[in-house]
Design a protein around this motif. Structure first.
Motif, PDB file in Angstrom:
ATOM      1  N   THR A  20       0.876  -1.160  -0.088  1.00  0.00           N
ATOM      2  CA  THR A  20      -0.004   0.163  -0.042  1.00  0.00           C
ATOM      3  C   THR A  20       0.916   1.209   0.049  1.00  0.00           C
ATOM      4  O   THR A  20       1.814   1.422   0.830  1.00  0.00           O
ATOM      5  N   SER A  21       0.607   2.148  -0.830  1.00  0.00           N
ATOM      6  CA  SER A  21       1.154   3.589  -0.928  1.00  0.00           C
ATOM      7  C   SER A  21       0.304   4.430  -0.992  1.00  0.00           C
ATOM      8  O   SER A  21      -0.813   4.547  -1.260  1.00  0.00           O
ATOM      9  N   PHE A  22       0.830   5.670  -0.389  1.00  0.00           N
ATOM     10  CA  PHE A  22       0.108   6.818  -0.005  1.00  0.00           C
ATOM     11  C   PHE A  22       0.501   7.957  -0.928  1.00  0.00           C
ATOM     12  O   PHE A  22       1.984   8.204  -0.691  1.00  0.00           O
ATOM     13  N   HIS A  23      -0.299   8.554  -1.583  1.00  0.00           N
ATOM     14  CA  HIS A  23       0.209   9.715  -2.721  1.00  0.00           C
ATOM     15  C   HIS A  23      -0.212  11.010  -2.218  1.00  0.00           C
ATOM     16  O   HIS A  23      -1.729  11.226  -2.174  1.00  0.00           O
ATOM     17  N   PHE A  24       0.442  12.025  -2.292  1.00  0.00           N
ATOM     18  CA  PHE A  24       0.124  13.447  -1.897  1.00  0.00           C
ATOM     19  C   PHE A  24       0.648  14.248  -3.026  1.00  0.00           C
ATOM     20  O   PHE A  24       1.910  14.019  -3.703  1.00  0.00           O
ATOM     21  N   GLY A  25      -0.075  15.451  -3.651  1.00  0.00           N
ATOM     22  CA  GLY A  25       0.432  16.315  -4.697  1.00  0.00           C
ATOM     23  C   GLY A  25      -0.014  15.642  -5.932  1.00  0.00           C
ATOM     24  O   GLY A  25      -0.788  14.581  -6.175  1.00  0.00           O
ATOM     25  N   GLN A  26       0.578  16.210  -7.089  1.00  0.00           N
ATOM     26  CA  GLN A  26       0.309  15.777  -8.499  1.00  0.00           C
ATOM     27  C   GLN A  26       1.579  15.195  -9.148  1.00  0.00           C
ATOM     28  O   GLN A  26       2.478  15.870  -9.036  1.00  0.00           O
ATOM     29  N   PRO A  27       1.494  14.378  -9.733  1.00  0.00           N
ATOM     30  CA  PRO A  27       2.758  13.501 -10.617  1.00  0.00           C
ATOM     31  C   PRO A  27       3.290  14.710 -11.558  1.00  0.00           C
ATOM     32  O   PRO A  27       2.411  15.303 -12.272  1.00  0.00           O
ATOM     33  N   GLY A  28       4.566  14.863 -11.671  1.00  0.00           N
ATOM     34  CA  GLY A  28       4.924  15.609 -12.502  1.00  0.00           C
ATOM     35  C   GLY A  28       5.002  17.473 -12.167  1.00  0.00           C
ATOM     36  O   GLY A  28       5.530  18.371 -12.846  1.00  0.00           O
ATOM     37  N   VAL A  29       4.346  17.451 -10.738  1.00  0.00           N
ATOM     38  CA  VAL A  29       4.492  18.830 -10.352  1.00  0.00           C
ATOM     39  C   VAL A  29       5.541  18.938  -9.245  1.00  0.00           C
ATOM     40  O   VAL A  29       5.347  18.229  -8.273  1.00  0.00           O
ATOM     41  N   GLY A  30       6.543  19.916  -9.268  1.00  0.00           N
ATOM     42  CA  GLY A  30       7.639  20.225  -8.418  1.00  0.00           C
ATOM     43  C   GLY A  30       8.442  18.821  -8.360  1.00  0.00           C
ATOM     44  O   GLY A  30       8.499  17.929  -9.632  1.00  0.00           O
ATOM     45  N   GLU A  31       9.087  18.537  -7.311  1.00  0.00           N
ATOM     46  CA  GLU A  31      10.106  17.359  -7.018  1.00  0.00           C
ATOM     47  C   GLU A  31       9.149  16.100  -7.025  1.00  0.00           C
ATOM     48  O   GLU A  31       7.951  16.366  -6.559  1.00  0.00           O
ATOM     49  N   LYS A  32       9.932  15.024  -7.165  1.00  0.00           N
ATOM     50  CA  LYS A  32       8.961  13.675  -6.645  1.00  0.00           C
ATOM     51  C   LYS A  32       9.899  13.238  -5.373  1.00  0.00           C
ATOM     52  O   LYS A  32      11.140  13.162  -5.521  1.00  0.00           O
ATOM     53  N   ILE A  33       9.155  13.092  -4.142  1.00  0.00           N
ATOM     54  CA  ILE A  33       9.779  12.435  -3.025  1.00  0.00           C
ATOM     55  C   ILE A  33       9.301  11.230  -2.792  1.00  0.00           C
ATOM     56  O   ILE A  33       7.919  11.056  -2.601  1.00  0.00           O
ATOM     57  N   TYR A  34      10.079  10.461  -2.107  1.00  0.00           N
ATOM     58  CA  TYR A  34       9.561   9.094  -1.828  1.00  0.00           C
ATOM     59  C   TYR A  34      10.100   8.716  -0.466  1.00  0.00           C
ATOM     60  O   TYR A  34      11.441   8.753  -0.321  1.00  0.00           O
ATOM     61  N   LEU A  35       9.219   8.075   0.422  1.00  0.00           N
ATOM     62  CA  LEU A  35       9.663   7.636   1.856  1.00  0.00           C
ATOM     63  C   LEU A  35       9.101   6.333   2.016  1.00  0.00           C
ATOM     64  O   LEU A  35       7.963   6.309   1.667  1.00  0.00           O
ATOM     65  N   GLN A  36       9.920   5.525   2.631  1.00  0.00           N
ATOM     66  CA  GLN A  36       9.431   4.226   3.070  1.00  0.00           C
ATOM     67  C   GLN A  36       9.853   3.700   4.278  1.00  0.00           C
ATOM     68  O   GLN A  36      10.976   4.227   4.730  1.00  0.00           O
ATOM     69  N   ALA A  37       9.240   2.744   5.161  1.00  0.00           N
ATOM     70  CA  ALA A  37       9.658   2.180   6.240  1.00  0.00           C
ATOM     71  C   ALA A  37       9.252   0.631   6.267  1.00  0.00           C
ATOM     72  O   ALA A  37       8.350   0.358   5.544  1.00  0.00           O
ATOM     73  N   LEU A  50       6.153   7.583   9.889  1.00  0.00           N
ATOM     74  CA  LEU A  50       5.467   7.838   8.523  1.00  0.00           C
ATOM     75  C   LEU A  50       3.831   7.978   9.183  1.00  0.00           C
ATOM     76  O   LEU A  50       3.253   8.908   8.126  1.00  0.00           O
ATOM     77  N   HIS A  51       3.482   7.366  10.036  1.00  0.00           N
ATOM     78  CA  HIS A  51       2.247   7.771  10.574  1.00  0.00           C
ATOM     79  C   HIS A  51       1.822   9.128  10.926  1.00  0.00           C
ATOM     80  O   HIS A  51       0.855   9.547  10.402  1.00  0.00           O
ATOM     81  N   TYR A  52       2.957   9.476  11.594  1.00  0.00           N
ATOM     82  CA  TYR A  52       2.613  10.975  11.932  1.00  0.00           C
ATOM     83  C   TYR A  52       2.914  11.956  10.817  1.00  0.00           C
ATOM     84  O   TYR A  52       2.158  12.873  10.697  1.00  0.00           O
ATOM     85  N   LEU A  53       3.874  11.637   9.824  1.00  0.00           N
ATOM     86  CA  LEU A  53       4.061  12.650   8.718  1.00  0.00           C
ATOM     87  C   LEU A  53       2.794  12.316   7.826  1.00  0.00           C
ATOM     88  O   LEU A  53       2.335  13.413   7.096  1.00  0.00           O
ATOM     89  N   LYS A  54       2.182  11.384   7.473  1.00  0.00           N
ATOM     90  CA  LYS A  54       1.025  11.332   6.945  1.00  0.00           C
ATOM     91  C   LYS A  54      -0.230  12.327   7.328  1.00  0.00           C
ATOM     92  O   LYS A  54      -0.788  12.818   6.622  1.00  0.00           O
ATOM     93  N   LEU A  56       0.518  15.079   9.083  1.00  0.00           N
ATOM     94  CA  LEU A  56       0.798  16.329   8.740  1.00  0.00           C
ATOM     95  C   LEU A  56       0.900  16.698   7.151  1.00  0.00           C
ATOM     96  O   LEU A  56       0.311  17.807   7.019  1.00  0.00           O
ATOM     97  N   LEU A  57       0.975  15.801   6.285  1.00  0.00           N
ATOM     98  CA  LEU A  57       0.874  16.059   4.892  1.00  0.00           C
ATOM     99  C   LEU A  57      -0.776  16.071   4.470  1.00  0.00           C
ATOM    100  O   LEU A  57      -0.996  16.890   3.659  1.00  0.00           O
ATOM    101  N   SER A  58      -1.488  15.323   5.431  1.00  0.00           N
ATOM    102  CA  SER A  58      -3.051  15.418   4.949  1.00  0.00           C
ATOM    103  C   SER A  58      -3.372  16.589   5.617  1.00  0.00           C
ATOM    104  O   SER A  58      -4.429  17.381   4.652  1.00  0.00           O
ATOM    105  N   GLN A  59      -2.942  17.228   6.558  1.00  0.00           N
ATOM    106  CA  GLN A  59      -3.335  18.600   6.993  1.00  0.00           C
ATOM    107  C   GLN A  59      -3.054  19.719   5.915  1.00  0.00           C
ATOM    108  O   GLN A  59      -3.482  20.555   5.530  1.00  0.00           O
ATOM    109  N   ALA A  60      -1.635  19.590   5.333  1.00  0.00           N
ATOM    110  CA  ALA A  60      -0.961  20.455   4.589  1.00  0.00           C
ATOM    111  C   ALA A  60      -1.700  20.206   3.204  1.00  0.00           C
ATOM    112  O   ALA A  60      -2.120  21.231   2.422  1.00  0.00           O
ATOM    113  N   GLU A  61      -2.236  19.241   2.718  1.00  0.00           N
ATOM    114  CA  GLU A  61      -3.157  18.992   1.549  1.00  0.00           C
ATOM    115  C   GLU A  61      -4.323  19.803   1.547  1.00  0.00           C
ATOM    116  O   GLU A  61      -4.792  20.377   0.579  1.00  0.00           O
TER     117      GLU A  61
END
Length: 369
Positions: A20-37, A50-54, A56-61
């Motif tokens: 399972t992967s979780f995707h934020f932002g749009q492909p091709g917009v800005g950098e592509k950043i990948y994190l895994q654990a 990554l639970h906590y980072l998700k 933070l990213l959901s709030q930013a989204e």
């Protein structure tokens, strides 16, 4: 946030797993950043980070602040996390093949070189786009001969065309540290400062085909065929202390630091934090040593992770309660102890601690996650 479930081939009749992967932002917009654990599935601190980072990213989204494509895989090894024997996870090695889960990733440089041939590039950006596209295409064509092969293939397909790859691991008992390519020394120092990491081990090719090097090393290998090609993927292994360092306080703080680093890179809008001022020690991977047990017995550590030790300094004792023999354990070359064993009993040859020095020596290295 978009959630993708990648079906894995059925290893045995009656069951199928998914990645399972979780995707934020749009492909091709800005950098592509990948994190895994959790590539080593018994290493859990990164999963909680990554639970906590998700969050933070959901709030930013929701605030419309995501400026790059960000992919998170909190459990990168659904095969390993299911390997439980007598209530203990066996997540570092595949019980089918016996191989380390963080080894044997495909050599993308070899695959891409055959696909591209003597192709000319109009500029560096054109080169990056064509090579990244070729990497994804090559991975799609690779046969998956096992469930673990399919995991490796899916992970690389998500990460091979990224600008930044953070592979979150931990050791048995350790200080914060990371492994990185010396070609990215200045960028890695900035990352380390944001993550409050003071010790970095540098190696371009430690051998074995680890995940981070499978993402970053192909650019160096391809440069031999395309001389003007510059490295395009900053891929590092981040070691988040020890296996027992799983807590809300540590994980939330680590996630916040990663988030601030992503803001610094421009991947997320918001107040751009200044680079933290702290000393970061860059040590050559080839100056590292693994201290092994010269005998079996009860292990008593005399020095701990974070301590600097000298050459031939005694760092532990091994006691045989049958013969009352006390065996001294000494550092070969000296340096900083950055990881050690937790269990107070060892068998002959067991790993006791890892030490990283400043000067490479014959036989040094061999310590990567």
């Amino acid at each position: 946030m978009k959630i993708n479930n990648h079906k894995l081939p059925e290893h045995a009749l009656g069951g199928q797993r998914q990645l399972t992967s979780f995707h934020f932002g749009q492909p091709g917009v800005g950098e592509k950043i990948y994190l895994q654990a959790g590539l080593h599935a018994d290493e859990r601190p990164g999963m909680l980070v990554l639970h906590y980072l998700k969050r933070l990213l959901s709030q930013a989204e929701r605030r419309g602040e995501i400026q790059s494509e960000i992919i998170i895989v909190p459990i990168a090894n659904p095969v390993g996390i299911a390997q439980v024997l007598l209530n203990s996870g066996i997540g570092r090695f595949d019980l089918v093949s016996g191989r380390n889960f963080n080894r044997d990733f495909p050599d993308l440089a070899h695959c891409v070189q055959r696909r591209l041939g003597p192709l000319a590039f109009s500029d560096e950006q054109d080169a990056r786009q064509k090579i990244r596209r070729a990497m994804v295409d090559a991975l799609q064509e690779l046969p998956a001969l096992s469930e673990v092969d399919a995991v490796r293939q899916h992970l690389l397909m998500l990460a091979c065309d990224a600008d930044l790859v953070l592979d979150l691991h931990c050791d048995d008992n350790a200080i914060l540290h990371l492994y990185a390519d010396p070609a990215w020394r200045e960028s890695v120092e900035v990352l380390a400062r944001f993550l409050h990491i003071d010790t970095v081990l540098l190696s371009q090719d430690s051998g074995g085909g680890s995940f981070d090097e499978a993402c970053g090393l192909p650019w160096h290998r391809l440069a031999a065929h395309y001389p003007n090609l510059a490295p395009a993927c900053l891929a590092v292994t981040v070691e988040l202390r020890g296996q027992q360092d799983v807590s809300h306080s540590l994980a939330s703080a680590d996630a916040e630091r990663i988030y601030q680093y992503l803001q610094y890179r421009g991947a997320i809008l918001g107040q751009r934090a200044d680079i933290p001022q702290r000393d970061v020690i860059m040590l050559p991977f080839a100056a590292g040593e693994i201290v092994n047990a010269p005998a079996s017995g009860l292990l008593l550590l005399l020095r701990q992770p974070g301590d600097w030790v000298a050459k031939d300094e005694m760092v532990a004792e091994i006691i045989d309660p049958i013969t009352d023999t006390v065996q001294a354990v000494r550092a070969k070359a000296g340096g900083i102890i950055y990881a050690s064993r937790r269990a107070p009993f060892v068998t002959l040859g067991a790993e006791i601690m890892k030490i990283a020095g400043k000067t490479p020596y014959a036989g040094g290295g061999g310590l990567a996650s």
